[in-house]
Design a protein around this motif. Structure first.
Motif, short mmCIF file in Angstrom:
data_model
loop_
_atom_site.label_atom_id
_atom_site.label_comp_id
_atom_site.label_asym_id
_atom_site.label_seq_id
_atom_site.Cartn_x
_atom_site.Cartn_y
_atom_site.Cartn_z
N TYR A 247 10.35 17.87 84.53
CA TYR A 247 9.51 17.15 83.58
C TYR A 247 10.27 16.97 82.27
O TYR A 247 9.96 17.60 81.24
CB TYR A 247 8.20 17.90 83.35
N PRO A 248 11.28 16.11 82.25
CA PRO A 248 12.14 15.98 81.06
C PRO A 248 11.40 15.47 79.83
O PRO A 248 11.87 15.66 78.71
CB PRO A 248 13.22 15.00 81.52
N ARG A 268 -0.32 26.54 79.05
CA ARG A 268 -1.33 25.83 78.25
C ARG A 268 -1.85 24.60 78.98
O ARG A 268 -3.05 24.32 78.97
CB ARG A 268 -0.71 25.43 76.91
N HIS A 269 -0.96 23.86 79.62
CA HIS A 269 -1.35 22.59 80.23
C HIS A 269 -0.88 22.45 81.68
O HIS A 269 -1.64 22.00 82.54
CB HIS A 269 -0.80 21.41 79.43
N GLY A 270 0.38 22.80 81.93
CA GLY A 270 0.99 22.48 83.21
C GLY A 270 0.28 23.07 84.41
O GLY A 270 0.10 22.39 85.43
N LEU A 274 -1.59 21.09 87.45
CA LEU A 274 -1.01 21.33 88.77
C LEU A 274 0.45 20.86 88.85
O LEU A 274 0.92 20.36 89.87
CB LEU A 274 -1.85 20.65 89.86
N ARG A 275 1.17 21.05 87.75
CA ARG A 275 2.61 20.78 87.78
C ARG A 275 3.33 21.88 88.56
O ARG A 275 2.82 22.99 88.70
CB ARG A 275 3.16 20.70 86.35
N ALA A 276 4.52 21.56 89.05
CA ALA A 276 5.27 22.51 89.87
C ALA A 276 6.02 23.49 88.99
O ALA A 276 6.85 23.08 88.17
CB ALA A 276 6.24 21.77 90.77
N PRO A 277 5.79 24.81 89.13
CA PRO A 277 6.50 25.79 88.31
C PRO A 277 7.88 26.14 88.83
O PRO A 277 8.69 26.72 88.10
CB PRO A 277 5.58 27.02 88.38
N ARG A 278 8.13 25.81 90.06
CA ARG A 278 9.41 26.13 90.68
C ARG A 278 9.64 25.13 91.80
O ARG A 278 8.70 24.51 92.31
CB ARG A 278 9.37 27.57 91.23
N GLU A 279 10.84 24.98 92.22
CA GLU A 279 11.17 23.94 93.20
C GLU A 279 10.36 24.07 94.48
O GLU A 279 9.99 23.09 95.09
CB GLU A 279 12.67 23.98 93.52
N ALA A 284 -0.42 21.36 93.57
CA ALA A 284 -1.36 20.36 94.08
C ALA A 284 -1.65 20.61 95.55
O ALA A 284 -2.80 20.53 96.00
CB ALA A 284 -0.79 18.96 93.87
N TYR A 285 -0.62 20.97 96.30
CA TYR A 285 -0.86 21.33 97.70
C TYR A 285 -1.65 22.62 97.81
O TYR A 285 -2.56 22.74 98.63
CB TYR A 285 0.48 21.48 98.43
#
Length: 998
Positions: A247-248, A268-270, A274-279, A284-285
């Motif tokens: 997420y650049p 706070r937000h990610g 449901l952003r990906a914390p690691r590869e 979301a899945y």
């Protein structure tokens, strides 16, 4: 106004002189912490040590106690440090006391986050209870209560990690204070799911040595306070480098100081987004696991990431569908091609047939250059997808593989052959000349696709369902399961973007119908007469690229719409028909310049390509009213309890051409099939978000919505703090409150039943105390509108129910039994109370008169914690649970019973039963709410008189003339009061008043 505004000398006291823990000076701790500065104070009195702090310690940058970190505060708030240099403050602590109580005092407590997590802690509440600020509340009460003052410290977890015999003393001291008193130490337990100290020290062993040397208090202190926060990961499930690389767009935000590092943004937000914390973690899945959604609904974890850490792994759940398991796109493309190859023996033995004796109205154009296996798979999926006659036009554009002999495997197609590769554009234009005279629809289809079920028929229904539509496209999914596009955008400079590229096909933003700038030629269905009028593709874009964009822009110019329909799903081997991506990129750049020149007038005034503009640019239609619709849950009709009415309001808003987004405040616990089956297809449904993510959602969409429509009064109180915070930096849309039902009225009824006194006015005041300024308040009936006027709310609008008439045909003599229909969410719900009262007190009296004819059918949603075992073995009762189609039940039964004793609002069940032509016996309470007349529209009896209710049921059950009279009376009432046109007029009037013209 700040709750505190006093200089440090007035605020800081010795123990016993103030109730505010952070304002208690600790001389013993002070001497231990600063031994060199206090060397001469070993035998000094506490008062002398305090005076030393005031006279010298503040200037030296000392903290007054362990609860306020002077050095950290100065680093975190440069403005405070500058004020100290300028002489405005004696210290950071002095600044904190002088109105800075909304800042964070310590590296392990966040004042504003604490207040956000606990919206009950308003300034008024804290001041009234004698607290100086949120930190004071946390130290005195919040930590003991298990409230969270920082994502990295969970009081309950800390207490649970300590020996059992120590826990009472820790709770008495307050867990947070006890934890700080154990420092420095590198062996403190894990105090938060979000930080693993043991892993951290193992990953960064030099930090353990630094703790032993006194540079840091513990591993968590290092992580939160080091000067290079992006260099360290807090636990194995989060990678700082991966997150900022994925997420650049967050990097400049962090550089600007809005977040300490990527993990601070993630917490706070990610995580909520449901952003990906690691590869290898896809939240979301992870949210697709039903048990995860249920646990979050029950508040067993704060978010999906916390659930993964605390519940998911121990339960053996897949932490997510790892990216490696999803596989990289080159691998999935290879599998896609392999799948196509596996079909070859089948089509070789059983050729595909497009031969037809009936004149076709649909033509499908497929331009092919080699890739024979992919072509055959595309054609096989087309034949399986649409059973009707098709004029299939195959354009062999210079193929050298088995495509040259395709007529051996495909019968009934028109085949046009070219010796050279003429490209997609010219191949299609040649095919258009071969269209038959009966063709009214033309589908452009790539040869490297596989169609999902019903794709062609769904597109045809959309195209022919509205004469203003000129073209239809669909959801294009690449081979690795992520989106290629959900409709596409044309920007001011002529560049294009596939909306939601790389997102999940299940993303809410990808699953509603809308007008778009264009849909790609991968799958594009057009009206044949329009295509002829436009003379096909513009040869200026030959041999390919931008030709579909140009065509769609000309469709718009012709006054027709291009529509994206998510029910049309196409699996695409992207660039499967291209020779190289380098050639593609070069061709696209050249065509873009030509397109921008050709459509300069249409591009004028459009937005430039940037991520934040996607939201506005995704809809190409005329500017519509944009409504954010907030409800407890996604309003499925099967839930009952007012959600049917919410669903009707949604449908009317959609019919009024509003762009509606549904946002539930509770996690979605329903299968997506149930969600999409019950929602208007033009409505965006945020099925993967809830209250915790709402503030980030509103911030991301600031300025987008024209109004926020809130269902149920308590939900305004839940979102009001967010709106107030957002209002400091942005314009907050006006709020329309639909009260649905006044809860205080229901409480008053319950109190009356119990023989208790009840102050209705005071209860209404409490219910509406958190409303702030609503632009419009809606009541469900005139009685509740009167109560709202009495509270001083101006001009409440009455919006009852919408109920079309579908009287069931079966005559009186062929009907039997009683029908009860109502959602049973909890065992203390009004419906459960009414069912219990009816079965225990009324049904035995009915049985005395009707004997064997006594039969009660119970239908409705049943909550997971509701037990109907009490009724299951009753010889006169049939439990049906939730029933999707209730019309046959209304047609089979003779009477609908509504024995409700506690209710507010308007009983939808009465209107629904009456609309199906089933007469109703109801309590006097419900009769008053609908405003109908007993003996003309229904029969009513007091809810306190079981014998009267039973007598009304028996009378109606035996009297065919009365039955017909009530049926006709109720249908006439509904036609007058609950028509769709009347409903739309009220809602349209509210929007005109609140929003005005667009």
């Amino acid at each position: 106004m700040p709750l505190i505004d006093l200089p440090a000398r007035a605020m800081l006291k010795l123990a016993g002189e103030t109730l505010v823990p952070w304002a208690v000076f600790d001389p013993d701790w002070y001497r231990r912490t600063y031994p060199e500065a206090t060397a001469g104070l070993a035998d000094a009195s506490p008062e002398a040590v305090l005076e030393f702090y005031f006279s010298q310690g503040q200037a030296l940058g000392h903290s007054p106690n362990a609860l306020f970190d002077e050095a950290w505060h100065r680093r975190t708030y440069p403005g405070v440090a500058a004020g100290i240099v300028e002489g405005a403050y004696a210290s950071a602590f002095d600044s904190y006391c002088r109105g800075g109580g909304d800042r964070s005092p310590h590296w392990l407590f966040e004042e504003m986050a604490y207040r956000r997590r606990h919206p009950d802690l308003t300034d008024e509440t804290l001041h009234g209870a004698g607290f100086a600020n949120g930190y004071d509340h946390f130290l005195r009460d919040g930590s003991r209560e298990g409230r969270i003052g920082h994502a990295m410290f969970d009081s309950r977890r800390y207490v649970a990690a300590m020996p059992e015999e120590q826990r009472p003393a820790i709770l008495a001291r307050a867990p947070f204070r006890h934890f700080l008193e154990q420092l420095p130490s590198r062996t403190v337990p894990q105090v938060s799911a979000y930080f693993d100290p043991e892993w951290y020290l193992g990953r960064y062993p030099e930090i353990a040595a630094a703790i032993d040397a006194g540079f840091w208090l513990c591993a968590l202190h290092h992580y939160l306070c080091n000067d290079t926060p992006r260099d360290f990961d807090p636990l194995p499930e989060f990678s700082e480098a991966y997150y900022l690389g994925r997420y650049p767009e967050l990097v400049p935000v962090i550089d600007a100081g809005q977040f300490r590092n990527g993990y601070a943004h993630f917490l706070r937000h990610g995580a909520l987004e449901l952003r990906a914390p690691r590869e290898d973690i896809d939240l979301a899945y992870y949210m697709t696991h039903e048990e995860v959604r249920v646990d979050l609904h029950r508040s067993l974890a704060a978010d999906a990431f916390a659930h993964l850490l605390t519940l998911g792994r121990p339960a053996g759940l897949l932490t997510a569908e790892p990216v490696q398991q999803r596989m990289a796109e080159p691998q999935t493309k290879a599998l896609f091609r392999r799948k196509a190859e596996l079909l070859l023996p089948i089509v070789a033995r059983s050729p595909l047939s497009f031969a037809t004796t009936a004149p076709p109205t649909l033509a499908v154009v497929v331009v092919v250059h080699d890739k024979f296996p992919l072509t055959m798979m595309a054609l096989a999926s087309l034949r399986a997808n649409h059973a009707g006659p098709i004029q299939l036009i195959l354009v062999d554009s210079g193929s050298t593989d088995q495509t040259q002999f395709i007529t051996r495997f495909v019968r009934g197609a028109t085949v046009l052959r070219f010796e050279q590769n003429v490209g997609f554009l010219r191949g299609c234009n040649a095919a258009f000349q071969a269209l038959g005279p009966t063709i009214d629809s033309v589908l452009l289809l790539n040869n490297d696709v596989e169609l999902a079920t019903d794709a062609v028929d769904a597109a045809l229904r959309r195209l022919h369902g509205d004469p203003t539509i000129g073209a239809v496209g669909g959801k294009v999914v690449r081979t690795h399961g992520l989106l290629q596009e959900a409709g596409s955008i044309v920007w001011a400079d002529g560049t294009t973007s596939g909306y939601l590229r790389d997102a999940s096909p299940l993303a809410p933003e990808a699953n509603f119908v809308r007008d778009v700038d264009f849909c790609s030629g991968v799958f594009l269905l057009l009206r044949a007469d329009l295509l002829r009028a436009l003379d096909g593709f513009d040869d200026a874009f030959a041999p390919a690229y931008y030709e579909d964009t140009d065509l769609c822009m000309r469709v718009h110019a012709a006054g027709l719409r291009v529509v994206y329909d998510p029910s049309v799903v196409i699996h695409h081997h992207e660039y499967g028909s291209a020779t190289s991506t380098q050639a593609v990129d070069s061709a696209i750049a050249e065509r873009r310049a030509r397109f921008a020149t050709r459509h300069a007038a249409a591009l004028e005034g459009r937005r430039l390509p940037e991520p934040v503009a996607m939201l506005w640019a995704r809809d190409a239609g005329p500017r519509r009213r944009r409504i954010l619709f907030v409800e407890d849950q996604i309003p499925l009709r099967a839930i009952g309890s007012g959600f049917v009415r919410s669903n009707d309001i949604l449908r009317v808003l959609a019919s009024l051409d509003c762009a509606v987004t549904v946002y539930p405040l509770l996690p979605n616990g329903f299968d997506l099939a149930a969600v999409f089956a019950d929602m208007p297809d033009t409505v965006e449904v945020m099925h993967d978000r809830w209250l915790d993510q709402l503030e980030a959602f509103l911030l991301a969409r600031a300025g987008y919505y024209d109004a926020i429509w809130v269902e149920r009064t308590h939900n305004v109180g839940r979102i009001r703090p967010m709106l107030e915070r957002l209002g400091r930096d942005a314009t907050v849309p006006p709020v329309i409150l639909d009260t649905e039902a006044l809860f205080a009225v229901r409480e008053a009824q319950l109190a009356t039943r119990r023989g208790e006194t009840f102050d209705l006015d005071a209860a209404l005041d409490r219910e509406f105390s958190q409303l702030g300024r609503c632009a419009q308040v809606i009541a469900v009936n005139e009685a509740e509108a009167g109560l709202l006027r009495a509270l001083g709310l101006p001009d409440p609008v009455v919006l009852g129910h919408m109920r079309p008439l579908h009287p069931t045909p079966r005559p009186f003599s062929r009907r039997a039994g009683l029908l009860f229909l109502g959602a049973l969410h909890q065992e203390d719900s009004p419906n459960y109370d009414s069912l219990t009262w009816f079965v225990e007190d009324v049904l035995p009296l009915i049985e005395q008169s009707l004997g064997w004819e006594t039969r009660l059918t119970v239908v409705g949603f049943q909550g997971p914690e509701v037990s109907l075992a009490h009724f299951a073995d009753h010889p006169r009762i049939t439990l049906r649970g939730a029933v999707e189609n209730t019309q046959p039940l209304y047609d089979a039964h003779r009477i609908f019973v509504a024995p409700t004793r506690i209710a507010a609002g308007m009983p939808y069940k009465v209107h629904e039963a009456a609309s199906f032509g089933l007469p109703v016996v109801a309590t006097e309470l419900l009769r008053q709410q609908v405003g109908w007349e007993s003996g003309r529209d229904l029969l009513a009896a007091p809810h306190s008189d079981p014998a009267a209710f039973a007598a009304a049921v028996v009378r109606l059950y035996r009297d065919e003339a009365l039955w017909g009279h009530l049926r006709d009376g109720a249908l006439a009432r509904l036609e007058q009061e609950a028509s769709e046109s009347a409903y739309a007029a009220v809602i349209g009037g509210v929007l005109d008043r609140v929003i005005g013209p667009i």
